[in-house]
Design an enzyme around this catalytic site. Structure first.
Site, short mmCIF file in Angstrom:
data_model
loop_
_atom_site.label_atom_id
_atom_site.label_comp_id
_atom_site.label_asym_id
_atom_site.label_seq_id
_atom_site.Cartn_x
_atom_site.Cartn_y
_atom_site.Cartn_z
N GLU A 59 18.52 -4.76 -54.00
CA GLU A 59 18.24 -3.86 -55.13
C GLU A 59 16.73 -3.64 -55.27
O GLU A 59 16.26 -2.54 -55.53
CB GLU A 59 18.77 -4.48 -56.43
CG GLU A 59 20.20 -4.13 -56.72
CD GLU A 59 20.68 -4.91 -57.94
OE1 GLU A 59 21.19 -6.03 -57.75
OE2 GLU A 59 20.50 -4.42 -59.05
N ARG A 67 4.30 -30.93 -46.76
CA ARG A 67 4.62 -32.31 -46.42
C ARG A 67 3.99 -33.26 -47.43
O ARG A 67 4.56 -34.28 -47.78
CB ARG A 67 4.10 -32.61 -45.02
CG ARG A 67 4.73 -33.82 -44.40
CD ARG A 67 4.19 -34.06 -43.00
NE ARG A 67 3.11 -35.01 -43.06
CZ ARG A 67 3.25 -36.32 -42.98
NH1 ARG A 67 4.44 -36.83 -42.79
NH2 ARG A 67 2.23 -37.12 -43.07
N TYR A 85 13.32 -26.93 -37.31
CA TYR A 85 13.77 -27.91 -36.32
C TYR A 85 14.52 -29.10 -36.89
O TYR A 85 14.87 -30.01 -36.16
CB TYR A 85 12.59 -28.40 -35.48
CG TYR A 85 11.37 -28.82 -36.29
CD1 TYR A 85 11.41 -29.96 -37.06
CD2 TYR A 85 10.20 -28.06 -36.27
CE1 TYR A 85 10.32 -30.34 -37.81
CE2 TYR A 85 9.11 -28.43 -37.01
CZ TYR A 85 9.17 -29.58 -37.79
OH TYR A 85 8.08 -29.95 -38.53
N LYS A 145 1.46 -35.00 -26.24
CA LYS A 145 0.37 -34.04 -26.46
C LYS A 145 -0.24 -33.59 -25.13
O LYS A 145 -0.39 -34.38 -24.21
CB LYS A 145 -0.75 -34.68 -27.31
CG LYS A 145 -0.30 -35.16 -28.67
CD LYS A 145 0.11 -34.04 -29.60
CE LYS A 145 -0.97 -33.58 -30.54
NZ LYS A 145 -1.56 -34.54 -31.40
N CYS A 158 -39.25 -24.88 -39.52
CA CYS A 158 -38.00 -24.13 -39.61
C CYS A 158 -38.15 -22.80 -38.86
O CYS A 158 -39.07 -22.03 -39.13
CB CYS A 158 -37.67 -23.87 -41.07
SG CYS A 158 -36.35 -22.68 -41.30
N CYS A 174 -36.06 -19.99 -48.25
CA CYS A 174 -35.97 -19.77 -46.81
C CYS A 174 -34.94 -18.66 -46.57
O CYS A 174 -33.79 -18.79 -47.01
CB CYS A 174 -35.54 -21.06 -46.13
SG CYS A 174 -35.04 -20.85 -44.42
S1 IVH Z 1 9.88 -33.42 -35.85
C1 IVH Z 1 10.78 -37.20 -37.98
N1 IVH Z 1 9.69 -31.28 -34.35
O1 IVH Z 1 4.44 -32.29 -35.75
C2 IVH Z 1 10.47 -35.94 -37.24
N2 IVH Z 1 7.80 -31.93 -35.63
O2 IVH Z 1 3.27 -34.99 -35.55
C3 IVH Z 1 9.19 -35.32 -37.64
N3 IVH Z 1 5.89 -30.44 -35.43
O3 IVH Z 1 4.70 -33.21 -39.14
C4 IVH Z 1 8.88 -34.01 -37.14
N4 IVH Z 1 6.82 -29.02 -34.04
O4 IVH Z 1 4.37 -30.74 -38.53
C5 IVH Z 1 9.07 -32.10 -35.21
N5 IVH Z 1 9.66 -29.40 -33.01
C6 IVH Z 1 9.05 -30.21 -33.87
C7 IVH Z 1 7.72 -29.97 -34.30
C8 IVH Z 1 7.14 -30.88 -35.18
C9 IVH Z 1 5.74 -29.31 -34.73
C10 IVH Z 1 4.86 -31.06 -36.28
C11 IVH Z 1 5.31 -31.38 -37.68
C12 IVH Z 1 5.15 -32.86 -37.85
C13 IVH Z 1 4.15 -33.17 -36.80
C14 IVH Z 1 4.31 -34.60 -36.36
#
Ligand code: IVH
Length: 674
Positions: free
Chosen positions: A36, A139, A231, A319, A413, A436
């Site tokens: 709407e 969070r 996720y 990572k 400077c 300055c």
């Molecule tokens: S799972 C208990 N899945 O990474 C499970 N986290 O380092 C907690 N993040 O705070 C998170 N992609 O902000 C999960 N596919 C993914 C993610 C993910 C990014 C981030 C998320 C979390 C942080 C943890």
């Protein structure tokens, strides 16, 4: 439709939509369905387009703005299930170790793994009650998050309802977790816009997403094309799923964006292979990922493995190694910042790193240069910190030819030529000359910026022109500018000049916290400024507070205290403040209470007051965000009736406007203040 009725309809639609915006964005309590609402919006857009200029295309039409007035601060709420973090695997060896550990604990069962790209964004928790989106939280500390519902509602890909009952859940509350992020292209556009407005840039897409989702003004978030990938799902009693894979499928069915690159695999080799594949292809992905999350698929197995206080044992974040490259430092230049800090910046032979060309990187300070043993002419290893900001990791001394030269900080400077100082125990070299030019530009730009004095229409470009024309040497000069001064600038139109003057005029009653922040005191950001503003009644009180007293304020440490006292001890700074006050700038002490329910209402006084003066009564009203007016009209909310009231009393009665005597008025006002 003829012209008069079209214009009338436009007016009506604008009002109607503004009303529904407020219900949706501000009260979180919409009255009409999204469909709407969209219909009203489409009708308005069509009419505005058809009648163009004639419709008086106002810039405040809801077709051009989104959302409602900003909040003062976020409310906080607990998460039903805590939001955990992940432990990191920083090498392939760590991945193998993780898999070995979980496999041995789950013996004789063989786990299946779900692999998900780890998006570098901001984690959010979306709550659905009886299948309807009720709240979205950041969070926070993992247990309690901030209510960012209004901003999340501006992300159109988040479903507002779950289809059917919250499947397989014993409870009626479902929490969906996901990552809010910005696509790289959108991040670049946003920064380009910021640059053109002379505003500070976001360091990377993650910061931009975090900054956007934590906007108190949801209209700002609405302008940022935020995206989300979900996720996880949890409910009070567990939603009854059996596996992570099933959760991802269900989320997708429910209409949540789920990352398309997810995978389910059986072996550690497959985990490592996908990790390598993602790392190799990450440049082609239109958003930043900083790794891959490995999760045990079976929820029963997850439960058996359990969690540590911060992170589950059943998942790990693998990572990527930061992107690195080598290049040569051709020179080291000095940049003078807003607070007078001299920052050495390495100019390097351009090199491509993670898809971007890098040609300079900050070296922070002399101590850093010495620690990293950097000489001009050195070959150095560079990387992108957080995968975005270029960073010199170290020099590669084996590549030295003998032609390298040591660097030393200049004694004067480079911007104004005055002597450079360095405090004992501090890394930074500083220019302490308030006038300055390098600092003046930055200081004024900071002073007028949003979050500070918020003077619309003055950006870096204009400040530069004012400096060039010698019309300003510091922030206070803005308030002494005349219309003629501005007209004297090249290419300055009369209308713009008038707008600028009125924007300056309108900035004269800033909240005290913004005024303090605007001063640009070292280490005093917006939050610290708010703490200080809460503690003192006005700026003069702050200016004379001894350091020991400042140290006692909750949230103020010795470093801030030192900088605040130093700032006010500087005569030129006191002069600047005096000149601002003399020009009529009146910082307003804010209320400690949350937004007053009287904000925006209008009061009219008639007759003599007994307990307070008319002037004080007006001030009390204004301190609650309401206003005092001299005449009664339909838009008056309350008429305060003192002794021997005049014709305003009668008018109030005719119009049916509520009247209060002095006692009732004071009771209402003080009740608001508690
Ligand atoms: S799972 C208990 N899945 O990474 C499970 N986290 O380092 C907690 N993040 O705070 C998170 N992609 O902000 C999960 N596919 C993914 C993610 C993910 C990014 C981030 C998320 C979390 C942080 C943890």
């Amino acid at each position: 439709m003829d012209r008069p009725s079209a214009l009338q309809r436009i007016k009506k639609l604008r009002k109607l939509i503004a009303y529904h915006n407020e219900r949706y964005y501000q009260l979180d309590d919409p009255e009409i369905s999204d469909a709407e609402y969209d219909r009203l919006m489409t009708e308005l857009m069509e009419l505005e387009q058809m009648w163009g200029e004639e419709s008086g295309e106002s810039t405040d039409s809801p077709t051009r703005t989104v959302g409602a007035e900003p909040l003062k601060k976020f409310e906080t709420y607990p998460h039903i299930t805590p939001m955990l973090s992940l432990s990191n695997a920083l090498s392939e060896r760590d991945i193998l170790e993780f898999v070995r550990r979980v496999s041995s604990q789950l013996e004789p069962e063989k786990p299946t793994y779900v692999l998900e790209p780890k998006i570098d964004g901001v984690a959010v928790n979306l709550m659905y009650e009886e299948g309807v989106f009720t709240r979205g939280l950041t969070r926070g500390d993992g247990l309690i998050g901030e209510n960012i519902s209004r901003n999340l509602k501006t992300i159109s890909s988040i479903p507002m309802t779950l289809p059917g009952p919250p499947a397989a859940s014993d409870s009626n509350i479902v929490e969906v977790r996901g990552e809010v992020f910005l696509h790289i292209e959108d991040f670049k556009l946003l920064n380009r816009k910021k640059a053109s407005e002379g505003k500070p840039l976001f360091a990377n897409p993650r910061n931009a997403a975090a900054g956007s989702i934590r906007q108190l003004d949801s209209r700002v978030s609405a302008e940022r094309p935020l995206a989300i990938n979900c996720y996880a799902v949890s409910g009070i009693d567990g939603p009854g799923f059996e596996s992570q894979w099933e959760i991802l499928q269900r989320l997708r069915e429910w209409g949540f964006p789920v990352n398309p690159l997810i995978r389910r695999v059986e072996t550690v080799d497959e985990c490592v292979a996908f990790f390598r594949e993602l790392e190799a292809t990450r440049k082609e992905i239109p958003y930043e990922i900083d790794g891959m999350v490995i999760k045990i698929d079976s929820l029963a197995q997850q439960r058996r493995l359990g969690a540590l206080s911060r992170s589950p044992r059943w998942a790990i974040a693998a990572k990527f190694a930061p992107a690195q490259a080598t290049t040569v430092i051709e020179s080291i230049d000095i940049q003078v910042g807003r607070t007078g800090v001299l920052t050495p910046v390495a100019r390097m032979k351009p090199v491509s790193l993670g898809g971007v060309t890098i040609s300079h990187a900050t070296l922070h300070n002399m101590a850093e240069i010495e620690k990293k043993d950097i000489l001009v002419g050195d070959t150095v290893l560079i990387q992108r910190a957080g995968d975005v900001i270029p960073q010199v990791v170290k020099s590669i001394s084996s590549k030295r030819t003998g032609n390298e030269r040591p660097f030393s900080m200049p004694e004067r400077c480079p911007s104004c030529g005055s002597p450079v100082y360095k405090n004992e125990g501090e890394a930074a070299h500083r220019c302490i000359n308030m006038t300055c030019p390098a600092q003046t530009l930055e200081r004024i730009v900071h002073f007028v910026s949003r979050g500070a004095m918020d003077i619309d229409g003055i950006g870096e470009k204009l400040v530069r022109r004012l400096l060039e024309a010698e019309l300003a040497r510091g922030p206070a000069d803005l308030y002494y500018l005349t219309f003629e001064d501005l007209l004297g600038l090249e290419r300055m139109a009369e209308k713009s000049a008038r707008n600028i003057i009125s924007a300056i005029e309108n900035s004269k009653r800033p909240p005290l916290s913004k005024f303090i922040y605007a001063l640009g005191i070292r280490h005093v950001g917006e939050d610290t400024a708010a703490i200080l503003a809460d503690y003192v009644d006005d700026i003069n009180e702050l200016a004379v507070l001894p350091r020991e007293r400042l140290c006692e304020v909750r949230g103020i440490g010795p470093v801030v205290a030192e900088n605040v006292t130093e700032f006010f001890a500087e005569t030129s700074n006191r002069e600047t403040i005096d000149r601002l006050l003399a020009a009529g700038v009146r910082p307003q002490k804010e209320q400690r209470t949350a937004a007053s329910s009287l904000a925006g209402t209008t009061f009219v006084f008639t007759g003599a007051l007994n307990r307070v003066t008319r002037n004080d009564a007006k001030k009390m009203v204004e301190s609650l965000g309401a206003s005092a007016s001299s005449a009664v009209s339909k838009s008056t909310d309350y008429v305060i009736v003192g002794k021997d009231p005049g014709s305003k009393f009668q008018k109030a009665q005719e119009l049916g406007i509520p009247t209060l005597n002095e006692d009732e008025f004071l009771a209402m006002i003080t009740g608001e203040n508690e």
